[in-house]
Design an enzyme around this catalytic site. Structure first.
Site, PDB file in Angstrom:
ATOM      1  N   ASP A  37       0.825  -1.201   0.000  1.00 17.97           N
ATOM      2  CA  ASP A  37       0.000   0.000   0.000  1.00 17.97           C
ATOM      3  C   ASP A  37       0.863   1.255   0.000  1.00 17.97           C
ATOM      4  O   ASP A  37       0.587   2.220  -0.719  1.00 17.97           O
ATOM      5  CB  ASP A  37      -0.923  -0.017   1.222  1.00 17.97           C
ATOM      6  CG  ASP A  37      -1.753   1.257   1.340  1.00 17.97           C
ATOM      7  OD1 ASP A  37      -2.587   1.498   0.450  1.00 17.97           O
ATOM      8  OD2 ASP A  37      -1.557   2.003   2.317  1.00 17.97           O
ATOM      9  N   ASP A  53      -6.810  -5.929  -1.826  1.00 19.20           N
ATOM     10  CA  ASP A  53      -5.798  -6.200  -0.803  1.00 19.20           C
ATOM     11  C   ASP A  53      -4.709  -7.129  -1.338  1.00 19.20           C
ATOM     12  O   ASP A  53      -3.522  -6.956  -1.032  1.00 19.20           O
ATOM     13  CB  ASP A  53      -6.441  -6.838   0.428  1.00 19.20           C
ATOM     14  CG  ASP A  53      -7.334  -5.868   1.194  1.00 19.20           C
ATOM     15  OD1 ASP A  53      -7.256  -4.659   0.931  1.00 19.20           O
ATOM     16  OD2 ASP A  53      -8.106  -6.335   2.046  1.00 19.20           O
ATOM     17  N   GLU A  74      -2.232  -5.275  -3.525  1.00 18.25           N
ATOM     18  CA  GLU A  74      -1.251  -4.546  -2.714  1.00 18.25           C
ATOM     19  C   GLU A  74      -0.213  -5.497  -2.146  1.00 18.25           C
ATOM     20  O   GLU A  74       0.984  -5.165  -2.090  1.00 18.25           O
ATOM     21  CB  GLU A  74      -1.961  -3.788  -1.599  1.00 18.25           C
ATOM     22  CG  GLU A  74      -2.809  -2.630  -2.100  1.00 18.25           C
ATOM     23  CD  GLU A  74      -3.559  -1.910  -0.997  1.00 18.25           C
ATOM     24  OE1 GLU A  74      -3.975  -0.760  -1.228  1.00 18.25           O
ATOM     25  OE2 GLU A  74      -3.729  -2.484   0.098  1.00 18.25           O
TER      26      GLU A  74
END
Length: 234
Positions: free
Chosen positions: A47, A116, A119
């Site tokens: 991230d 997610d 990332e």
């Protein structure tokens, strides 16, 4: 599950098997298998790399844009919706290790899980190959989205925009009519945005919130500065 070599080829990176498996291990799978490590730490790392890489790219590519405009573009291309779209294009969902509960509820196609995992894959690329490789991966994945008008709206809170617009024009009360279809584990929602009793936009999604956001985005095309004022079909 198909071989991970296909995924690495699509990503254009080389990640060792152990790091790649970690990047693809969702917490639901980890909990069902003795509490093994999850991809959440790699997600945290990825991230940060994603945010930095996109910020640098925007700064260099758009020298005339204000800070506010740069921030809007960054928000759009690093949003859950945008990242999930990238993951679907790459077929990431088929490779994620999911617990049985997530499998039966369509976890491999859930936007939050896909975003997610993307990332985490960026974080894994950094661990395996260093910052420059991770940055180039991000640029390769994100740059095409900057020219996509639909994606550029992905980071926008359309519901708030529509609320403000309706209030400023005194168009009337806003109401989202939401219907769900399909089995509980693969339910698809359809939302129609009504303003003052008139339908202006319809959207679909895997959650009520996602469907409402899409309906608001479509309504903005009708009511926004460039819209023609045409209502959605009932």
């Amino acid at each position: 599950m198909s071989t991970h070599d296909e995924l690495l080829k699509r990503l254009g990176v080389d990640i060792d098997a152990e790091t790649l498996r970690l990047a693809l291990t969702h917490r639901s799978y980890a909990y069902e298998n003795g509490g093994i490590p999850t991809n959440e730490r790699l997600e945290f790392l990825g991230d940060s790399i994603l945010g930095f890489s996109v910020t640098e790219m925007l700064y260099r590519e758009y020298p005339d844009l204000s800070e506010g405009e740069l921030a809007k573009r960054r928000a759009a291309v690093v949003s859950t919706r945008a990242l999930a779209g990238i993951a679907r294009r790459l077929g990431v969902g088929e490779h994620i290790y999911l617990g049985q509960g997530e499998k039966v509820t369509g976890g491999k196609n859930k936007a939050s899980i896909l975003a997610d995992t993307m990332e985490a894959l960026i974080g894994a690329t950094f661990i395996a190959n260093g910052l420059e490789a991770a940055r180039l991966l991000v640029v390769g994945l994100i740059a095409p989205l900057l020219a996509d008008a639909a994606v550029m709206g992905a980071g926008t809170d359309w519901k708030t925009h529509i609320q403000e617009l309706a209030a400023s024009r005194q168009l009337g009360t806003i109401h989202y009519a939401v219907e769900g279809d399909g089995p509980d584990h693969a339910r698809v929602y359809t939302a129609t945005l009504h303003i003052g009793g008139t339908p202006y936009g319809t959207g679909t999604g895997n959650s009520k919130k996602e469907a409402e956001q899409e309906s608001a985005a479509n309504a903005w095309k009708v009511l926004g500065p460039d819209g023609q004022g045409e209502t959605a079909s009932a």
